[in-house]
Design a protein around this motif. Sequence first.
Motif, PDB file in Angstrom:
ATOM      1  N   PHE A 215     -32.390  92.495  80.087  1.00 33.33           N
ATOM      2  CA  PHE A 215     -33.234  93.174  81.051  1.00 33.33           C
ATOM      3  C   PHE A 215     -33.280  92.305  82.310  1.00 33.33           C
ATOM      4  CE2 PHE A 215     -35.433  95.438  77.446  1.00 33.33           C
ATOM      5  CZ  PHE A 215     -35.087  96.718  77.876  1.00 33.33           C
ATOM      6  N   ARG A 216     -33.239  92.937  83.468  1.00 30.10           N
ATOM      7  CA  ARG A 216     -33.311  92.186  84.726  1.00 30.10           C
ATOM      8  C   ARG A 216     -34.711  91.600  84.880  1.00 30.10           C
ATOM      9  NH1 ARG A 216     -35.139  93.463  89.712  1.00 30.10           N
ATOM     10  NH2 ARG A 216     -35.322  95.684  89.193  1.00 30.10           N
ATOM     11  N   SER A 217     -34.768  90.303  85.116  1.00 30.08           N
ATOM     12  CA  SER A 217     -36.055  89.627  85.292  1.00 30.08           C
ATOM     13  C   SER A 217     -36.168  88.964  86.666  1.00 30.08           C
ATOM     14  CB  SER A 217     -36.272  88.584  84.189  1.00 30.08           C
ATOM     15  OG  SER A 217     -35.249  87.607  84.235  1.00 30.08           O
ATOM     16  N   LEU A 218     -35.115  89.053  87.472  1.00 28.27           N
ATOM     17  CA  LEU A 218     -35.112  88.462  88.815  1.00 28.27           C
ATOM     18  C   LEU A 218     -35.013  89.555  89.862  1.00 28.27           C
ATOM     19  CD1 LEU A 218     -32.538  85.544  88.302  1.00 28.27           C
ATOM     20  CD2 LEU A 218     -34.991  85.515  87.864  1.00 28.27           C
TER      21      LEU A 218
ATOM     22  N   LEU B  58     -33.707  91.636  74.523  1.00 30.13           N
ATOM     23  CA  LEU B  58     -33.610  92.813  73.644  1.00 30.13           C
ATOM     24  C   LEU B  58     -32.317  93.618  73.804  1.00 30.13           C
ATOM     25  CD1 LEU B  58     -35.522  93.724  71.429  1.00 30.13           C
ATOM     26  CD2 LEU B  58     -36.660  95.202  73.091  1.00 30.13           C
ATOM     27  N   PRO B  59     -31.820  93.851  75.030  1.00 27.74           N
ATOM     28  CA  PRO B  59     -30.580  94.628  75.166  1.00 27.74           C
ATOM     29  C   PRO B  59     -29.354  93.991  74.516  1.00 27.74           C
ATOM     30  CG  PRO B  59     -31.772  94.610  77.242  1.00 27.74           C
ATOM     31  CD  PRO B  59     -32.453  93.623  76.340  1.00 27.74           C
ATOM     32  N   GLN B  60     -29.463  92.721  74.153  1.00 34.76           N
ATOM     33  CA  GLN B  60     -28.329  92.076  73.489  1.00 34.76           C
ATOM     34  C   GLN B  60     -28.083  92.645  72.099  1.00 34.76           C
ATOM     35  OE1 GLN B  60     -28.855  87.732  74.032  1.00 34.76           O
ATOM     36  NE2 GLN B  60     -29.676  88.323  76.028  1.00 34.76           N
ATOM     37  N   LEU B  61     -29.012  93.456  71.608  1.00 36.23           N
ATOM     38  CA  LEU B  61     -28.732  94.189  70.364  1.00 36.23           C
ATOM     39  C   LEU B  61     -27.492  95.065  70.547  1.00 36.23           C
ATOM     40  CD1 LEU B  61     -32.335  95.228  69.262  1.00 36.23           C
ATOM     41  CD2 LEU B  61     -30.795  93.664  68.042  1.00 36.23           C
ATOM     42  N   CYS B  62     -27.271  95.548  71.773  1.00 35.37           N
ATOM     43  CA  CYS B  62     -26.047  96.327  72.062  1.00 35.37           C
ATOM     44  C   CYS B  62     -24.815  95.448  71.933  1.00 35.37           C
ATOM     45  CB  CYS B  62     -26.114  96.927  73.465  1.00 35.37           C
ATOM     46  SG  CYS B  62     -27.432  98.141  73.660  1.00 35.37           S
ATOM     47  N   ASN B  63     -24.917  94.185  72.388  1.00 37.90           N
ATOM     48  CA  ASN B  63     -23.805  93.243  72.214  1.00 37.90           C
ATOM     49  C   ASN B  63     -23.525  92.996  70.735  1.00 37.90           C
ATOM     50  OD1 ASN B  63     -25.033  91.843  75.083  1.00 37.90           O
ATOM     51  ND2 ASN B  63     -22.832  92.118  74.932  1.00 37.90           N
ATOM     52  N   VAL B  64     -24.602  92.931  69.939  1.00 37.05           N
ATOM     53  CA  VAL B  64     -24.448  92.708  68.495  1.00 37.05           C
ATOM     54  C   VAL B  64     -23.735  93.896  67.848  1.00 37.05           C
ATOM     55  CG1 VAL B  64     -25.679  92.425  66.294  1.00 37.05           C
ATOM     56  CG2 VAL B  64     -26.423  91.149  68.325  1.00 37.05           C
ATOM     57  N   ILE B  65     -24.188  95.109  68.150  1.00 34.32           N
ATOM     58  CA  ILE B  65     -23.568  96.310  67.572  1.00 34.32           C
ATOM     59  C   ILE B  65     -22.110  96.408  68.000  1.00 34.32           C
ATOM     60  CG2 ILE B  65     -23.679  98.838  67.424  1.00 34.32           C
ATOM     61  CD1 ILE B  65     -26.079  97.247  66.141  1.00 34.32           C
ATOM     62  N   ALA B  66     -21.833  96.071  69.266  1.00 28.48           N
ATOM     63  CA  ALA B  66     -20.456  96.142  69.780  1.00 28.48           C
ATOM     64  C   ALA B  66     -19.556  95.057  69.192  1.00 28.48           C
ATOM     65  CB  ALA B  66     -20.463  96.049  71.298  1.00 28.48           C
ATOM     66  N   GLY B  67     -20.158  93.975  68.697  1.00 30.09           N
ATOM     67  CA  GLY B  67     -19.375  92.932  68.033  1.00 30.09           C
ATOM     68  C   GLY B  67     -19.094  91.694  68.856  1.00 30.09           C
ATOM     69  N   SER B  68     -19.599  91.620  70.097  1.00 28.39           N
ATOM     70  CA  SER B  68     -19.354  90.421  70.910  1.00 28.39           C
ATOM     71  C   SER B  68     -20.367  89.316  70.625  1.00 28.39           C
ATOM     72  CB  SER B  68     -19.361  90.765  72.405  1.00 28.39           C
ATOM     73  OG  SER B  68     -20.576  91.392  72.766  1.00 28.39           O
ATOM     74  N   MET B  69     -21.499  89.701  70.006  1.00 26.50           N
ATOM     75  CA  MET B  69     -22.519  88.726  69.631  1.00 26.50           C
ATOM     76  C   MET B  69     -22.974  88.981  68.199  1.00 26.50           C
ATOM     77  SD  MET B  69     -24.965  88.421  73.050  1.00 26.50           S
ATOM     78  CE  MET B  69     -26.106  87.283  72.260  1.00 26.50           C
ATOM     79  N   SER B  70     -23.718  88.022  67.677  1.00 27.65           N
ATOM     80  CA  SER B  70     -24.327  88.138  66.359  1.00 27.65           C
ATOM     81  C   SER B  70     -25.839  88.031  66.543  1.00 27.65           C
ATOM     82  CB  SER B  70     -23.822  87.001  65.463  1.00 27.65           C
ATOM     83  OG  SER B  70     -24.363  87.090  64.169  1.00 27.65           O
TER      84      SER B  70
END
Length: 192
Positions: free
Chosen positions: A59-62, A97-109
């Motif tokens: 999420f953008r915080s800046l 929180l949006p990094q859950l998308c990275n997890v589902i996509a497979g670039s993160m755990s």
Amino acid sequence: MAAAVKRLMDLTIGLALCVIALPIVALIAAAIKLDSPGPVFFRQARIGLHFEPFIMVKFRSLHHNMPDPHTHYEMQEDDPRITRVGALLRNSSLDELPQLCNVIAGSMSLVGPRPLVEWESRETLRRHAARFEVKPGITGLSQITVRNSVDLDARSDVDVEYVRRWSPLLDLEVLLRTPAYVFSRKAIYPDA
């Protein structure tokens, strides 16, 4: 086999968290749009598994398009670029929180070393190459132990310890301990 178990955990827990978090995501998105002009999400290139770059989402915080006055800089709590909503998101770690998308996509755990930008990754490569043997995580062993209370080198020592000790039980332990550490608000920012 270990990679398959970890991926199954990521998908099972990650998808469940996505469903649970949907109303929160909608509220945060609306708050960001009302608070300051610019996109809801912030995308940045980070270095992941096997030193491969990927785009991490937060999420953008800046404030949008406000230039970074520093070349190599760790965010401080009083940074003038942080928006009002952004401060709340950073203090609660909800900006991740949006990094859950990275997890589902497979670039993160869900669990692993935090993904670094390229210059940080290059700095850690000589002594801590093992941190790039696993996918980066939304949370990790360093996040529930030292977070930003120590420098990058010391955090990377903990990341390598995680890689060497990895097991499904360790991932579950980190996941279960993360909320308490987040709510404690310990070491969100490095010492000035």
